[in-house]
Design a protein around this motif. Structure first.
Motif, PDB file in Angstrom:
ATOM      1  N   ILE A 153       2.975   2.022   5.364  1.00 16.05           N
ATOM      2  CA  ILE A 153       1.701   2.739   5.281  1.00 16.05           C
ATOM      3  C   ILE A 153       1.934   4.244   5.386  1.00 16.05           C
ATOM      4  CG2 ILE A 153       1.135   2.769   7.750  1.00 16.05           C
ATOM      5  CD1 ILE A 153      -1.329   1.877   4.930  1.00 16.05           C
ATOM      6  N   LEU A 154       3.093   4.651   5.940  1.00 16.42           N
ATOM      7  CA  LEU A 154       3.412   6.065   6.109  1.00 16.42           C
ATOM      8  C   LEU A 154       3.852   6.718   4.804  1.00 16.42           C
ATOM      9  CD1 LEU A 154       5.486   5.801   9.420  1.00 16.42           C
ATOM     10  CD2 LEU A 154       3.100   6.533   9.197  1.00 16.42           C
ATOM     11  N   TYR A 155       4.138   5.921   3.781  1.00 21.86           N
ATOM     12  CA  TYR A 155       4.684   6.444   2.537  1.00 21.86           C
ATOM     13  C   TYR A 155       3.628   6.365   1.434  1.00 21.86           C
ATOM     14  CZ  TYR A 155       9.029   6.094   5.112  1.00 21.86           C
ATOM     15  OH  TYR A 155       9.998   6.236   6.062  1.00 21.86           O
ATOM     16  N   PRO A 156       3.102   7.510   0.995  1.00 21.21           N
ATOM     17  CA  PRO A 156       1.985   7.480   0.037  1.00 21.21           C
ATOM     18  C   PRO A 156       2.333   6.848  -1.300  1.00 21.21           C
ATOM     19  CG  PRO A 156       2.801   9.723   0.359  1.00 21.21           C
ATOM     20  CD  PRO A 156       3.448   8.879   1.405  1.00 21.21           C
ATOM     21  N   GLU A 157       3.616   6.864  -1.671  1.00 20.57           N
ATOM     22  CA  GLU A 157       3.984   6.328  -2.989  1.00 20.57           C
ATOM     23  C   GLU A 157       3.721   4.833  -3.097  1.00 20.57           C
ATOM     24  OE1 GLU A 157       6.414   9.978  -2.139  1.00 20.57           O
ATOM     25  OE2 GLU A 157       5.918   8.144  -1.046  1.00 20.57           O
ATOM     26  N   LYS A 189      -3.251   5.537   7.636  1.00 22.71           N
ATOM     27  CA  LYS A 189      -4.201   4.548   7.116  1.00 22.71           C
ATOM     28  C   LYS A 189      -5.420   5.229   6.510  1.00 22.71           C
ATOM     29  CE  LYS A 189      -2.686   1.346  10.673  1.00 22.71           C
ATOM     30  NZ  LYS A 189      -2.990   0.762  11.993  1.00 22.71           N
ATOM     31  N   ARG A 190      -5.919   6.240   7.188  1.00 27.18           N
ATOM     32  CA  ARG A 190      -7.092   6.957   6.679  1.00 27.18           C
ATOM     33  C   ARG A 190      -6.737   7.742   5.416  1.00 27.18           C
ATOM     34  NH1 ARG A 190     -10.309   8.941  12.156  1.00 27.18           N
ATOM     35  NH2 ARG A 190      -9.640   7.206  13.471  1.00 27.18           N
ATOM     36  N   ALA A 191      -5.548   8.324   5.428  1.00 28.20           N
ATOM     37  CA  ALA A 191      -5.117   9.069   4.244  1.00 28.20           C
ATOM     38  C   ALA A 191      -4.950   8.150   3.039  1.00 28.20           C
ATOM     39  CB  ALA A 191      -3.812   9.803   4.534  1.00 28.20           C
ATOM     40  N   ARG A 192      -4.294   6.994   3.238  1.00 20.25           N
ATOM     41  CA  ARG A 192      -4.084   6.070   2.115  1.00 20.25           C
ATOM     42  C   ARG A 192      -5.420   5.567   1.562  1.00 20.25           C
ATOM     43  NH1 ARG A 192       0.349   7.619   3.937  1.00 20.25           N
ATOM     44  NH2 ARG A 192      -0.611   9.410   2.921  1.00 20.25           N
ATOM     45  N   ALA A 193      -6.393   5.335   2.440  1.00 26.82           N
ATOM     46  CA  ALA A 193      -7.709   4.880   1.983  1.00 26.82           C
ATOM     47  C   ALA A 193      -8.381   5.954   1.130  1.00 26.82           C
ATOM     48  CB  ALA A 193      -8.579   4.524   3.181  1.00 26.82           C
ATOM     49  N   PHE A 194      -8.404   7.193   1.631  1.00 25.67           N
ATOM     50  CA  PHE A 194      -9.083   8.267   0.900  1.00 25.67           C
ATOM     51  C   PHE A 194      -8.358   8.620  -0.389  1.00 25.67           C
ATOM     52  CE2 PHE A 194      -9.609  12.753  -0.133  1.00 25.67           C
ATOM     53  CZ  PHE A 194     -10.986  12.799  -0.332  1.00 25.67           C
ATOM     54  N   GLU A 195      -7.035   8.748  -0.318  1.00 27.04           N
ATOM     55  CA  GLU A 195      -6.256   9.147  -1.499  1.00 27.04           C
ATOM     56  C   GLU A 195      -6.468   8.209  -2.673  1.00 27.04           C
ATOM     57  OE1 GLU A 195      -2.341  10.745   0.989  1.00 27.04           O
ATOM     58  OE2 GLU A 195      -2.411   8.743   0.117  1.00 27.04           O
ATOM     59  N   VAL A 201      -7.275  -2.721   5.398  1.00 28.58           N
ATOM     60  CA  VAL A 201      -7.519  -3.676   6.482  1.00 28.58           C
ATOM     61  C   VAL A 201      -6.187  -3.868   7.200  1.00 28.58           C
ATOM     62  CG1 VAL A 201      -8.329  -5.973   7.112  1.00 28.58           C
ATOM     63  CG2 VAL A 201      -9.322  -4.794   5.133  1.00 28.58           C
ATOM     64  N   SER A 202      -6.105  -3.351   8.422  1.00 27.35           N
ATOM     65  CA  SER A 202      -4.836  -3.277   9.138  1.00 27.35           C
ATOM     66  C   SER A 202      -4.895  -4.111  10.409  1.00 27.35           C
ATOM     67  CB  SER A 202      -4.522  -1.819   9.486  1.00 27.35           C
ATOM     68  OG  SER A 202      -3.317  -1.716  10.214  1.00 27.35           O
ATOM     69  N   ALA A 203      -3.953  -5.047  10.544  1.00 26.00           N
ATOM     70  CA  ALA A 203      -3.893  -5.926  11.722  1.00 26.00           C
ATOM     71  C   ALA A 203      -2.632  -5.616  12.513  1.00 26.00           C
ATOM     72  CB  ALA A 203      -3.907  -7.388  11.291  1.00 26.00           C
ATOM     73  N   ASN A 204      -2.792  -5.341  13.807  1.00 29.89           N
ATOM     74  CA  ASN A 204      -1.661  -5.051  14.684  1.00 29.89           C
ATOM     75  C   ASN A 204      -1.396  -6.228  15.610  1.00 29.89           C
ATOM     76  OD1 ASN A 204       0.409  -3.611  15.912  1.00 29.89           O
ATOM     77  ND2 ASN A 204      -0.956  -2.489  17.285  1.00 29.89           N
ATOM     78  N   THR A 205      -0.155  -6.334  16.064  1.00 34.88           N
ATOM     79  CA  THR A 205       0.177  -7.357  17.056  1.00 34.88           C
ATOM     80  C   THR A 205      -0.502  -7.062  18.389  1.00 34.88           C
ATOM     81  OG1 THR A 205       2.158  -6.063  17.552  1.00 34.88           O
ATOM     82  CG2 THR A 205       2.448  -7.975  16.135  1.00 34.88           C
ATOM     83  N   ALA A 206      -0.654  -8.100  19.192  1.00 37.93           N
ATOM     84  CA  ALA A 206      -1.145  -7.948  20.568  1.00 37.93           C
ATOM     85  C   ALA A 206       0.031  -8.136  21.517  1.00 37.93           C
ATOM     86  CB  ALA A 206      -2.246  -8.964  20.855  1.00 37.93           C
ATOM     87  N   VAL A 225     -10.575   0.575   7.400  1.00 39.81           N
ATOM     88  CA  VAL A 225     -10.873   1.931   6.970  1.00 39.81           C
ATOM     89  C   VAL A 225     -11.576   1.877   5.622  1.00 39.81           C
ATOM     90  CG1 VAL A 225      -9.940   4.244   6.601  1.00 39.81           C
ATOM     91  CG2 VAL A 225      -8.738   2.645   8.107  1.00 39.81           C
ATOM     92  N   ALA A 226     -12.656   2.631   5.511  1.00 40.94           N
ATOM     93  CA  ALA A 226     -13.414   2.694   4.265  1.00 40.94           C
ATOM     94  C   ALA A 226     -12.730   3.610   3.256  1.00 40.94           C
ATOM     95  CB  ALA A 226     -14.822   3.209   4.548  1.00 40.94           C
ATOM     96  N   PRO A 227     -13.083   3.502   1.967  1.00 43.30           N
ATOM     97  CA  PRO A 227     -12.492   4.388   0.963  1.00 43.30           C
ATOM     98  C   PRO A 227     -12.724   5.873   1.243  1.00 43.30           C
ATOM     99  CG  PRO A 227     -13.558   2.532  -0.090  1.00 43.30           C
ATOM    100  CD  PRO A 227     -13.918   2.454   1.350  1.00 43.30           C
TER     101      PRO A 227
END
Length: 322
Positions: A153-157, A189-195, A201-206, A225-227
């Motif tokens: 998710i950190l890599y925009p490409e 995550k917010r950047a990828r959604a907007f770009e 929809v991101s799920a993290n471990t507990a 995160v919304a578009p």
């Protein structure tokens, strides 16, 4: 298999609550990274593949398909997977299972620090599966779905290539530090959604049990995160389903087709950047580094991953990039 069997009751009870709370039917469940096995650690690649790898047509996917079929929803997740075309290898794989019970999308992580990637055997991989397998997008009745694995998710490409193929929603299975402060992945995550004018929809471990790390080191901040880049929902810590929200693909499509300054996807000019990427390709990490002189896949020792990165850093320094 026991872990998979326990999922159905949790997803079912979560769906009942969400539908009673919000009224909209639940059509998609995204599961976190490391749900089935933890990370490989120092285990050799062939040994980990044997001990933890799902077969592409194996019983684990059949069991997940049964849950999806009985519940009539899409299930997205992430697992380590073996491949007959690459014996002794494993690939970290994000998948989507349809309500038919079939796996309709299989994305193999391309940027990985300590694990094999399709890019490491790219010529053989493309020969086996074709170029479309690198950035798959599934056309479904709930929208065009794609998957992004964990740290990618950190890599925009990654997201951009999927968006170029029409992706409207990124399923992101992750295991990451949760914090009330904005983490690098939260910002990404917010950047990828907007770009890309797409949902994330991101799920993290507990938490990760059975490791030397404190249990709750990777916990919290599952989110949607919304578009627009705005958060629709975000969970706190612990095992929870509370990151849920309504996804409006129809409205997303209207927005993507509307001329506007904020229509970031439509305003892209890929041809402008292609020469710069092509010129940089020789300086950064090359492909096929796990193919031998005979063109056959060669399993590396884990120390080789750091060696490869050091070599890239040396090239970048020599070129004046860093």
């Amino acid at each position: 298999m026991a872990q998979i069997a326990g999922l159905e009751g949790k997803i079912r009870s979560a769906r009942i609550f969400i539908e009673q709370y919000g009224g909209s039917p639940v059509k998609l469940a995204v599961l976190p990274e490391y749900l089935f096995t933890s990370y490989p650690g120092r285990i050799s690649i062939p040994d980990f593949a044997k001990r933890a790898g799902f077969a592409a047509e194996g019983p684990e996917y059949q069991a997940l398909g049964g849950i999806a079929e009985r519940m009539g929803l899409f299930i997205a997740g992430n697992a380590y997977e073996t491949d007959k075309a690459f014996p002794d290898f494993y690939f970290q794989t994000s998948f989507i299972v349809a309500p038919t019970g079939k796996v309709i999308l299989r994305y193999r992580r391309l940027l990985s620090m300590f694990a094999p990637s399709p890019h490491d055997v790219i010529d053989r991989y493309v020969d086996a599966y074709g170029p479309d397998a690198l950035f798959p997008v599934a056309e479904t009745e709930i929208g065009r779905l794609a998957a992004i694995a964990s740290e990618e998710i950190l890599y925009p490409e990654i997201a951009r290539c999927l968006a170029f193929k029409g992706a409207e929603l990124f399923c992101h299975s992750s295991s990451e530090i949760g914090s009330p402060l904005a983490t690098a992945k939260d910002i990404a995550k917010r950047a990828r959604a907007f770009e890309n004018a797409a949902y994330v929809v991101s799920a993290n471990t507990a938490g990760i049990a059975g490791s030397a790390l404190p249990l709750m080191s990777a916990d919290g901040n599952s989110q949607i995160v919304a578009p627009s880049g705005k958060l629709l929902a975000q969970s706190g810590s612990g095992e929870t389903f509370t990151a849920f929200a309504e996804i409006d693909i129809g409205h997303l499509r209207e927005q993507r087709r509307q001329p506007a300054m904020v229509n970031s996807l439509a305003r892209q000019r890929p041809g402008l950047f292609a020469p710069a990427y092509q010129a940089a390709a020789a300086t950064f990490q090359a492909g096929n580094l796990m193919l031998g002189p005979d063109g056959k896949p060669q399993v590396p020792e884990r120390e080789q991953f750091l060696k490869m990165q050091r070599e890239v850093i040396e090239k970048l320094a020599k070129a004046g990039v860093i």
